[in-house]
Design an enzyme around this catalytic site. Structure first.
Site, PDB file in Angstrom:
ATOM      1  N   GLY A 185     -17.712 -11.092  14.134  1.00  0.00           N
ATOM      2  CA  GLY A 185     -19.110 -10.680  14.198  1.00  0.00           C
ATOM      3  C   GLY A 185     -19.547 -10.109  15.531  1.00  0.00           C
ATOM      4  O   GLY A 185     -20.710 -10.238  15.910  1.00  0.00           O
TER       5      GLY A 185
ATOM      6  N   LYS B 188     -13.251 -10.187  -8.845  1.00  0.00           N
ATOM      7  CA  LYS B 188     -14.006  -9.302  -7.953  1.00  0.00           C
ATOM      8  C   LYS B 188     -15.316  -8.879  -8.614  1.00  0.00           C
ATOM      9  O   LYS B 188     -16.357  -8.784  -7.959  1.00  0.00           O
ATOM     10  CB  LYS B 188     -13.170  -8.062  -7.603  1.00  0.00           C
ATOM     11  CG  LYS B 188     -13.908  -7.017  -6.758  1.00  0.00           C
ATOM     12  CD  LYS B 188     -13.006  -5.854  -6.404  1.00  0.00           C
ATOM     13  CE  LYS B 188     -13.760  -4.694  -5.782  1.00  0.00           C
ATOM     14  NZ  LYS B 188     -14.488  -5.018  -4.565  1.00  0.00           N
TER      15      LYS B 188
ATOM     16  N   ASN C 108     -19.855  -6.911  16.299  1.00  0.00           N
ATOM     17  CA  ASN C 108     -20.837  -5.851  16.036  1.00  0.00           C
ATOM     18  C   ASN C 108     -22.153  -6.434  15.533  1.00  0.00           C
ATOM     19  O   ASN C 108     -23.222  -5.911  15.829  1.00  0.00           O
ATOM     20  CB  ASN C 108     -20.277  -4.833  15.036  1.00  0.00           C
ATOM     21  CG  ASN C 108     -19.476  -3.742  15.726  1.00  0.00           C
ATOM     22  OD1 ASN C 108     -19.981  -3.060  16.600  1.00  0.00           O
ATOM     23  ND2 ASN C 108     -18.212  -3.610  15.345  1.00  0.00           N
TER      24      ASN C 108
ATOM     25  N   HIS D 248     -16.206   2.000  11.963  1.00  0.00           N
ATOM     26  CA  HIS D 248     -14.742   1.991  11.829  1.00  0.00           C
ATOM     27  C   HIS D 248     -14.107   2.375  13.159  1.00  0.00           C
ATOM     28  O   HIS D 248     -14.568   3.325  13.815  1.00  0.00           O
ATOM     29  CB  HIS D 248     -14.309   2.973  10.733  1.00  0.00           C
ATOM     30  CG  HIS D 248     -12.836   2.969  10.496  1.00  0.00           C
ATOM     31  ND1 HIS D 248     -12.202   1.956   9.810  1.00  0.00           N
ATOM     32  CD2 HIS D 248     -11.865   3.843  10.877  1.00  0.00           C
ATOM     33  CE1 HIS D 248     -10.902   2.216   9.763  1.00  0.00           C
ATOM     34  NE2 HIS D 248     -10.674   3.352  10.404  1.00  0.00           N
TER      35      HIS D 248
ATOM     36  N   ASN E  28     -21.323   1.665   7.832  1.00  0.00           N
ATOM     37  CA  ASN E  28     -20.147   0.942   8.285  1.00  0.00           C
ATOM     38  C   ASN E  28     -19.708   1.506   9.626  1.00  0.00           C
ATOM     39  O   ASN E  28     -19.987   2.667   9.942  1.00  0.00           O
ATOM     40  CB  ASN E  28     -19.004   1.080   7.269  1.00  0.00           C
ATOM     41  CG  ASN E  28     -17.815   0.203   7.610  1.00  0.00           C
ATOM     42  OD1 ASN E  28     -17.974  -0.895   8.143  1.00  0.00           O
ATOM     43  ND2 ASN E  28     -16.618   0.670   7.314  1.00  0.00           N
TER      44      ASN E  28
ATOM     45  N   MET F 176     -14.636  -7.032   5.266  1.00  0.00           N
ATOM     46  CA  MET F 176     -13.279  -6.628   4.933  1.00  0.00           C
ATOM     47  C   MET F 176     -13.060  -6.307   3.455  1.00  0.00           C
ATOM     48  O   MET F 176     -11.935  -6.344   2.974  1.00  0.00           O
ATOM     49  CB  MET F 176     -12.290  -7.720   5.369  1.00  0.00           C
ATOM     50  CG  MET F 176     -12.368  -8.048   6.851  1.00  0.00           C
ATOM     51  SD  MET F 176     -12.189  -6.589   7.920  1.00  0.00           S
ATOM     52  CE  MET F 176     -10.452  -6.216   7.640  1.00  0.00           C
ATOM     53  N   ARG F 177     -14.136  -5.959   2.744  1.00  0.00           N
ATOM     54  CA  ARG F 177     -13.985  -5.615   1.331  1.00  0.00           C
ATOM     55  C   ARG F 177     -14.638  -4.271   1.039  1.00  0.00           C
ATOM     56  O   ARG F 177     -15.638  -3.916   1.665  1.00  0.00           O
ATOM     57  CB  ARG F 177     -14.587  -6.702   0.438  1.00  0.00           C
ATOM     58  CG  ARG F 177     -13.960  -8.048   0.707  1.00  0.00           C
ATOM     59  CD  ARG F 177     -14.268  -9.089  -0.322  1.00  0.00           C
ATOM     60  NE  ARG F 177     -13.640 -10.336   0.109  1.00  0.00           N
ATOM     61  CZ  ARG F 177     -12.363 -10.641  -0.090  1.00  0.00           C
ATOM     62  NH1 ARG F 177     -11.589  -9.789  -0.738  1.00  0.00           N
ATOM     63  NH2 ARG F 177     -11.869 -11.780   0.347  1.00  0.00           N
TER      64      ARG F 177
END
Length: 205
Positions: free
Chosen positions: A16, A69, A18, A113, A111, A94-95
């Site tokens: 965590g 899922k 970010n 990256h 997001n 992570m999904r």
């Protein structure tokens, strides 16, 4: 006190860092918004402790406790719809989000990256960069679509790759850039200064 502020939900799976950068930016009034909820698929994520220390409500949806899922995504969508945020930020989540969630919040999910997309998408981007031998890497904030790190790019920032770099040392340096551009992207979004046209995200003055 929060009536005129944008509501942000953060999804996190791990440390965590970010999330912490966004918490700090919110406290400093860097952007016109506040984090109303932190959601994690991992009950052991340190991100939950960061949220607790900041007085932010949390929801744990332990992925391992769901039969599929599909069922996990259904519950996650319900929680998000009930919270009804202006913006959803993935911070080490992570999904890959399912299409129903993406469709429910079009161009409202961001997001971060650790590469200059479209180079090195997916996991271990820093390791990919070091092994490929690139001289420059960096990080990217993008809107989330149904692919893996394929959504329209909002901001990018470069970070040189040194000859001595390991994936860990490069990741640590890139992280400083991530913290800077993520809060800037959130600021631009909450100010209504981002316009998506096809693959391009235009910045309005």
């Amino acid at each position: 006190m929060t009536d005129n502020l944008g509501k942000i939900v953060v999804l996190a799976s791990g440390r965590g860092t970010n999330l912490q950068a966004l918490i700090d930016a919110s406290k400093e009034n860097y952007f016109n918004g506040y984090i109303s909820l932190v959601i994690s698929d991992n009950p052991r994520a340190y991100a939950l402790e960061r949220a607790r220390l900041a007085g932010i409500p949390t929801v744990v949806l332990d992925y391992a406790s769901f039969p599929s899922k599909k069922e996990y995504e259904k519950k996650l969508l319900t929680v998000l719809q009930e919270e009804n945020p202006d913006l959803i930020c993935l911070a080490g989540y992570m999904r890959i989000l399912g299409k129903e969630i993406i469709k429910s919040f079009p161009h409202k999910i961001m997001n971060i990256h650790p590469s200059l997309l479209p180079a090195f998408p997916g996991l271990e981007a820093q390791k990919q960069a070091v092994e490929y031998g690139v001289k420059v890497s960096g990080c990217t904030v993008h809107f989330v679509d149904e692919g893996m790190d394929t959504g329209p790019i909002i901001l990018q920032e470069c970070c040189p790759v040194e000859d001595y770099d390991t994936p860990e040392s490069l990741a640590e340096r890139i992280l400083q850039h991530e913290h800077r551009i993520y809060k800037e992207a959130v600021k631009l979004f909450l100010e209504g200064r981002l316009e998506v046209k096809g693959r391009k995200v235009l910045r309005k003055r």
